[in-house]
Write an enzyme that holds these catalytic residues in place. Structure first.
Site, PDB file in Angstrom:
ATOM      1  N   HIS A  96       0.863  -1.181   0.000  1.00  0.00           N
ATOM      2  CA  HIS A  96       0.000   0.000   0.000  1.00  0.00           C
ATOM      3  C   HIS A  96       0.896   1.227   0.000  1.00  0.00           C
ATOM      4  O   HIS A  96       2.013   1.198   0.517  1.00  0.00           O
ATOM      5  CB  HIS A  96      -0.972   0.001   1.184  1.00  0.00           C
ATOM      6  CG  HIS A  96      -0.327   0.108   2.538  1.00  0.00           C
ATOM      7  ND1 HIS A  96      -0.053   1.318   3.134  1.00  0.00           N
ATOM      8  CD2 HIS A  96       0.098  -0.838   3.411  1.00  0.00           C
ATOM      9  CE1 HIS A  96       0.506   1.113   4.328  1.00  0.00           C
ATOM     10  NE2 HIS A  96       0.615  -0.188   4.509  1.00  0.00           N
ATOM     11  N   ASP A  98      -0.355   4.477   0.857  1.00  0.00           N
ATOM     12  CA  ASP A  98      -0.741   5.515   1.806  1.00  0.00           C
ATOM     13  C   ASP A  98       0.063   5.338   3.090  1.00  0.00           C
ATOM     14  O   ASP A  98       0.562   4.240   3.387  1.00  0.00           O
ATOM     15  CB  ASP A  98      -2.232   5.479   2.105  1.00  0.00           C
ATOM     16  CG  ASP A  98      -2.675   4.180   2.779  1.00  0.00           C
ATOM     17  OD1 ASP A  98      -2.231   3.095   2.324  1.00  0.00           O
ATOM     18  OD2 ASP A  98      -3.443   4.223   3.757  1.00  0.00           O
ATOM     19  N   ASP A 135       6.726   1.121   5.977  1.00  0.00           N
ATOM     20  CA  ASP A 135       5.276   0.910   5.974  1.00  0.00           C
ATOM     21  C   ASP A 135       4.615   1.917   5.056  1.00  0.00           C
ATOM     22  O   ASP A 135       4.166   2.965   5.512  1.00  0.00           O
ATOM     23  CB  ASP A 135       4.754   1.037   7.404  1.00  0.00           C
ATOM     24  CG  ASP A 135       3.309   0.633   7.551  1.00  0.00           C
ATOM     25  OD1 ASP A 135       2.752   0.034   6.611  1.00  0.00           O
ATOM     26  OD2 ASP A 135       2.718   0.929   8.607  1.00  0.00           O
ATOM     27  N   GLU A 169      -4.942   1.586   3.108  1.00  0.00           N
ATOM     28  CA  GLU A 169      -4.779   0.499   4.078  1.00  0.00           C
ATOM     29  C   GLU A 169      -4.747   1.021   5.502  1.00  0.00           C
ATOM     30  O   GLU A 169      -5.209   0.344   6.432  1.00  0.00           O
ATOM     31  CB  GLU A 169      -3.488  -0.271   3.757  1.00  0.00           C
ATOM     32  CG  GLU A 169      -3.308  -1.565   4.545  1.00  0.00           C
ATOM     33  CD  GLU A 169      -2.543  -1.381   5.853  1.00  0.00           C
ATOM     34  OE1 GLU A 169      -2.408  -2.367   6.610  1.00  0.00           O
ATOM     35  OE2 GLU A 169      -2.066  -0.258   6.117  1.00  0.00           O
ATOM     36  N   GLU A 170      -4.199   2.205   5.703  1.00  0.00           N
ATOM     37  CA  GLU A 170      -4.032   2.723   7.054  1.00  0.00           C
ATOM     38  C   GLU A 170      -5.337   3.181   7.708  1.00  0.00           C
ATOM     39  O   GLU A 170      -5.361   3.475   8.902  1.00  0.00           O
ATOM     40  CB  GLU A 170      -3.033   3.886   7.050  1.00  0.00           C
ATOM     41  CG  GLU A 170      -1.622   3.521   6.605  1.00  0.00           C
ATOM     42  CD  GLU A 170      -0.898   2.598   7.568  1.00  0.00           C
ATOM     43  OE1 GLU A 170      -1.505   2.196   8.589  1.00  0.00           O
ATOM     44  OE2 GLU A 170       0.264   2.263   7.311  1.00  0.00           O
ATOM     45  N   ASP A 195       1.867 -10.103   0.957  1.00  0.00           N
ATOM     46  CA  ASP A 195       1.710  -8.712   1.378  1.00  0.00           C
ATOM     47  C   ASP A 195       2.751  -8.400   2.439  1.00  0.00           C
ATOM     48  O   ASP A 195       3.543  -9.267   2.838  1.00  0.00           O
ATOM     49  CB  ASP A 195       0.292  -8.510   1.931  1.00  0.00           C
ATOM     50  CG  ASP A 195      -0.112  -7.041   2.042  1.00  0.00           C
ATOM     51  OD1 ASP A 195       0.641  -6.169   1.579  1.00  0.00           O
ATOM     52  OD2 ASP A 195      -1.206  -6.775   2.598  1.00  0.00           O
ATOM     53  N   HIS A 439       4.760   3.583  12.365  1.00  0.00           N
ATOM     54  CA  HIS A 439       3.717   4.491  12.872  1.00  0.00           C
ATOM     55  C   HIS A 439       4.266   5.437  13.929  1.00  0.00           C
ATOM     56  O   HIS A 439       3.501   6.015  14.710  1.00  0.00           O
ATOM     57  CB  HIS A 439       2.518   3.714  13.436  1.00  0.00           C
ATOM     58  CG  HIS A 439       1.694   3.042  12.390  1.00  0.00           C
ATOM     59  ND1 HIS A 439       0.368   2.693  12.580  1.00  0.00           N
ATOM     60  CD2 HIS A 439       1.988   2.641  11.123  1.00  0.00           C
ATOM     61  CE1 HIS A 439      -0.099   2.118  11.481  1.00  0.00           C
ATOM     62  NE2 HIS A 439       0.879   2.070  10.593  1.00  0.00           N
TER      63      HIS A 439
END
Length: 464
Positions: A96, A98, A135, A169-170, A195, A439
């Site tokens: 992903h 985003d 990520d 996704e987030e 993934d 994150h």
């Protein structure tokens, strides 16, 4: 980029260009925010800029693969294979693009500057800093880079290869769900889905000192709870014995005092046996007999680290608190958001029941938002699994590869509706400190680790 030449091993122009492409993607702030969350809403401009940049960065991919835009901004690429019968059973590589929000506060380098330093806190390898490096723009770039290299070499896969790039996704994964819906309507049932997820790590498993790769064969469910207390407000000068905020605080403390029941599910037991083969002799004896020593191992895992604790139970985290409207007025409503990750072998209903029992207060309302059960378990054997293992060992000879339960949620959970072979693995070396930056501030990836990841994807695709 010229100063990188002495750092890369080998210092090829091709590798430097690969890193430059990742830098360009990291510099595009494709930040996702939930519709009802704090901060400005997600705007389309960075996502459009990201999509527009890809054909220039990866020209061969966009010459030889078809690209569809699905939903708002999710992308689905198709690389036709030489065997037309393989169109319905493709390999799917996922990522992903985003990212979660980031401000410059507390970062060693601005989160969207994509700065490269000659070394970092994890050693003397060159480091690329920025939100999304791990990520998950790192995987997105490594997948596209691997295909670009294979196309340049004249390679074509036997069966179709699909690349799924999610755009949200987030926050909710609607893009990936839309892609799954399209594939289901076309009768596609992937033979392998890969993934983000596990990585090449060390030091996370007790008694095993050497590095190893962990590949998620399942992932925890994810559920949000909203705890709410509503009661009479009033002047702060004459508070009641238990105001709304205090009642909510007590509920949170009760939850903390009564964690979810710990257990060793079948996947974790297999991981213990697999990694235990390389453990220190005394522990190896115990790990090989995991069923016999399960109560002892549970105690060890609960005491070793947050990661091992999370492996053996449903986790709860208080992520948001809201109450009050003035410094001198009692809140009439107090709310807390609880993020739960539901362990395999349990269910959302069981987890919610444990929460209600622990709180034990009828005036605290528990609301379940967007429940998602743990994913089905994919086999740690067979063609798909062995292809991943072989690809990893082509780049890292002799490395242990073990199944595990992925503790985060990913877009891959939606693909379990159309495939029985869904795996979660980002093919990068990651230290504990690097994993802790997901994150969080100072997210980063070591340059050689990224280039190794490109080679793992290449090795995997050569088998397909």
């Amino acid at each position: 980029m010229g100063r990188m030449t002495a750092t890369l091993s080998p210092g090829t122009l091709r590798d430097e260009r690969a890193i430059a492409r990742l830098q360009e993607l990291v510099r595009i702030p494709t930040v996702s925010r939930p519709p009802d969350g704090p901060g400005p809403r997600r705007g389309p401009e960075p996502f459009e800029r990201f999509i527009d940049a890809l054909p220039t960065l990866y020209p061969l991919v966009h010459e030889h693969l078809t690209r569809e835009r699905i939903g708002d901004a999710a992308l689905l690429y198709r690389w036709p294979g030489t065997d037309p019968t393989g169109a319905s059973t493709p390999t799917v590589l996922m990522a992903h693009y985003d990212v979660v929000p980031a401000t410059e506060e507390g970062w060693e380098h601005p989160p969207f500057a994509a700065v490269i330093t000659d070394s970092g806190p994890d050693g003397d390898e060159a480091v690329l800093w920025g939100r999304g490096t791990i990520d998950d723009k790192g995987c997105a770039a490594a997948i596209l880079e691997s295909i670009e290299r294979l196309l340049a070499a004249g390679f074509r896969p036997r069966h179709d290869v699909l690349v799924s790039l999610g755009d949200d996704e987030e926050v909710n994964g609607r893009g990936a769900r839309a892609i799954v819906k399209v594939l289901r309507e076309r009768g596609v049932r992937p033979s392998l889905v890969l993934d983000e997820g596990g990585a090449i790590v060390s030091g996370a498993f007790p008694g095993v000192d050497e590095p190893y790769a962990v590949v998620g064969v399942t992932e925890k469910g994810i559920t949000t709870l909203r705890l709410t207390v509503e009661q009479q407000g009033g002047h702060a000068a004459s508070p009641p014995p238990l105001a709304a905020t205090e009642r909510l605080a007590r509920a949170i403390l009760r939850l903390n005092a009564r964690p979810a029941r710990a257990r060793l599910d079948a996947t974790t037991r297999l991981m213990i046996r697999t990694l235990g083969e390389r453990a220190k002799p005394a522990l190896r004896f115990v790990f090989r007999r995991v069923d016999l020593f399960a109560p002892l191992l549970l105690r060890v895992f609960l005491r070793t680290s947050p990661e091992t604790r999370a492996l053996v139970r449903t986790t709860r985290a208080v992520t948001e608190l809201r109450a009050g409207h003035a410094a001198n007025a009692l809140a009439e409503r107090a709310e807390a958001t609880i993020n739960m990750r539901i362990a395999p072998g349990t269910s959302v209903a069981e987890a919610v029941s444990e929460v209600e029992t622990a709180i034990d207060d009828e005036r605290v309302t528990v609301e379940v938002l967007e429940p998602s059960e743990p994913s089905p378990v994919s086999p740690a054997s067979g063609e798909g699994w062995e292809a991943i293992v072989q690809a990893v060992r082509d780049v890292h000879p002799g490395l242990m590869v073990s199944p595990y339960v992925m503790m985060q949620a990913s877009d891959s959970r939606w693909f379990t509706a159309i495939s029985d072979h869904v795996y979660r693995f980002a093919p990068f070396r990651m230290t504990a400190d690097e994993r802790a930056c997901l994150h969080a501030k100072n997210e980063r990836i070591r340059v050689p680790a990224f280039l190794e990841g490109v080679r793992v994807y290449e090795a995997l695709l050569r088998q397909r």
